[in-house]
Design an enzyme around this catalytic site. Structure first.
Site, mmCIF file in Angstrom:
data_model
loop_
_atom_site.group_PDB
_atom_site.id
_atom_site.type_symbol
_atom_site.label_atom_id
_atom_site.label_comp_id
_atom_site.label_asym_id
_atom_site.label_seq_id
_atom_site.Cartn_x
_atom_site.Cartn_y
_atom_site.Cartn_z
ATOM 1 N N LYS A 58 0.742 -1.186 0.062
ATOM 2 C CA LYS A 58 0.051 -0.133 -0.073
ATOM 3 C C LYS A 58 0.690 1.277 -0.100
ATOM 4 O O LYS A 58 1.726 1.470 0.795
ATOM 5 C CB LYS A 58 -1.006 -0.076 1.312
ATOM 6 C CG LYS A 58 -1.697 0.994 1.140
ATOM 7 C CD LYS A 58 -2.295 1.408 2.471
ATOM 8 C CE LYS A 58 -3.122 2.639 2.650
ATOM 9 N NZ LYS A 58 -3.495 3.146 3.977
ATOM 10 N N GLY B 112 -7.827 9.625 10.265
ATOM 11 C CA GLY B 112 -7.991 9.509 11.784
ATOM 12 C C GLY B 112 -9.074 10.494 12.274
ATOM 13 O O GLY B 112 -9.041 10.574 13.524
ATOM 14 N N ALA C 142 -9.272 5.792 5.000
ATOM 15 C CA ALA C 142 -9.288 7.147 6.028
ATOM 16 C C ALA C 142 -10.368 7.741 6.333
ATOM 17 O O ALA C 142 -11.183 8.247 5.349
ATOM 18 C CB ALA C 142 -8.088 7.771 5.240
ATOM 19 N N GLY C 143 -10.884 7.964 7.493
ATOM 20 C CA GLY C 143 -11.886 9.040 7.781
ATOM 21 C C GLY C 143 -12.801 8.314 8.433
ATOM 22 O O GLY C 143 -14.017 8.850 8.876
ATOM 23 N N ASN D 205 -8.755 1.636 10.819
ATOM 24 C CA ASN D 205 -7.681 1.490 11.817
ATOM 25 C C ASN D 205 -8.200 2.102 13.205
ATOM 26 O O ASN D 205 -8.676 1.609 13.917
ATOM 27 C CB ASN D 205 -6.367 1.803 11.352
ATOM 28 C CG ASN D 205 -5.232 1.683 12.289
ATOM 29 O OD1 ASN D 205 -4.049 1.745 12.122
ATOM 30 N ND2 ASN D 205 -5.812 0.876 13.459
#
Length: 257
Positions: free
Chosen positions: A100, A161, A187-188, A209
């Site tokens: 990635k 995040g 993301a987000g 994550n």
């Protein structure tokens, strides 16, 4: 019903949920969350997660790389040179070719530097890497990445995040419609319902994550995301009803008493 399998660069994934391995309190918690998520693939920040120093706890001792796919990433890299060096190191250490790529633009937004991202993708593809690429939600730039040989397009939902969820559904939808490679929102994402929305839009998968690792109960949240992704995918495959702007009674009007 035919098995619904996600294929990325020749690898088949039963789960459409990809989970990160950073930000947890311990490797034990990481492993429990990953197991609860049902994920077949985990991202590993080569610059941050210990996969080489045998004097310290190793991620491999908790997540067997023979049973789960490791996806080395370039988290924390702010230029092409750093990103390329990191992934070449990952290949040397573990033979990983499916990777990635993220080349960040600045430390406040952590938005990708798309010029260097596209250039890095071209170089890595020429070197034999299969590259999944973190990118902005710009359909034109996403197409350039695909044309550069990316194995998967990974547009952000909102800043890394942030937990803000999908801020631009239209752009994500446009990327999905034009792409011939998997589109995975990265993301987000903040909570399970965000993942369901992404899947209902037609995304091939989601990468989570922070939303799991920073939850009050990470293991339970991992299970929630597992269910949310499955539910969203089933909803997409089922085909939602058409939207109308006036009421339409559930019961038929014919034969009323």
């Amino acid at each position: 019903m035919k098995k619904d399998v996600l294929k990325i660069a020749g690898k088949s994934l039963k789960s459409r949920l990809i989970v990160g391995t950073g930000k947890y309190k311990s490797f034990t918690e990481t492993a429990k969350a990953v197991n609860a998520s049902g994920a077949d693939m985990v991202t590993v920040a080569v610059r941050r997660v210990n996969i080489t120093d045998k004097k310290k706890p190793l991620l491999m001792d908790y997540l067997n790389p023979k049973k789960i796919i490791y996806l080395p990433n370039t988290a924390g890299c702010f230029n092409s040179k750093e990103a390329l060096r990191t992934l070449r190191l990952a290949r040397e250490i573990g033979g990983w070719k499916l990777v990635k790529l993220e080349v960040l633009g600045d430390k406040k937004t952590l938005y990708p530097n798309m010029i260097e991202t596209i250039d890095s993708t071209k170089i890595l593809v020429k070197e034999g890497f299969k590259v999944m690429v973190y990118c902005t939600d710009d359909p034109l730039l996403a197409k350039k990445l695909e044309d550069s040989g990316a194995s998967a397009i990974m547009p952000l939902a909102s800043p890394i995040g942030s937990g803000l969820g999908i801020k631009n559904k239209m752009n994500i939808s446009l990327i999905i419609k034009q792409s011939k490679v998997p589109v995975i929102v990265d993301a987000g994402i903040g909570t399970a319902s965000d993942a369901t929305i992404a899947m209902e839009l037609g995304c091939d998968g989601v990468l989570i994550n922070s939303a799991i690792a920073h939850a009050k109960k990470p293991i339970l949240m991992a299970k929630a995301f597992k269910d949310a992704v499955i539910s969203g995918r089933n909803s997409y495959l089922a085909g939602r009803m058409k939207k109308i702007h006036l009421a339409n009674p559930s019961s038929p009007n014919k034969g009323l008493i």
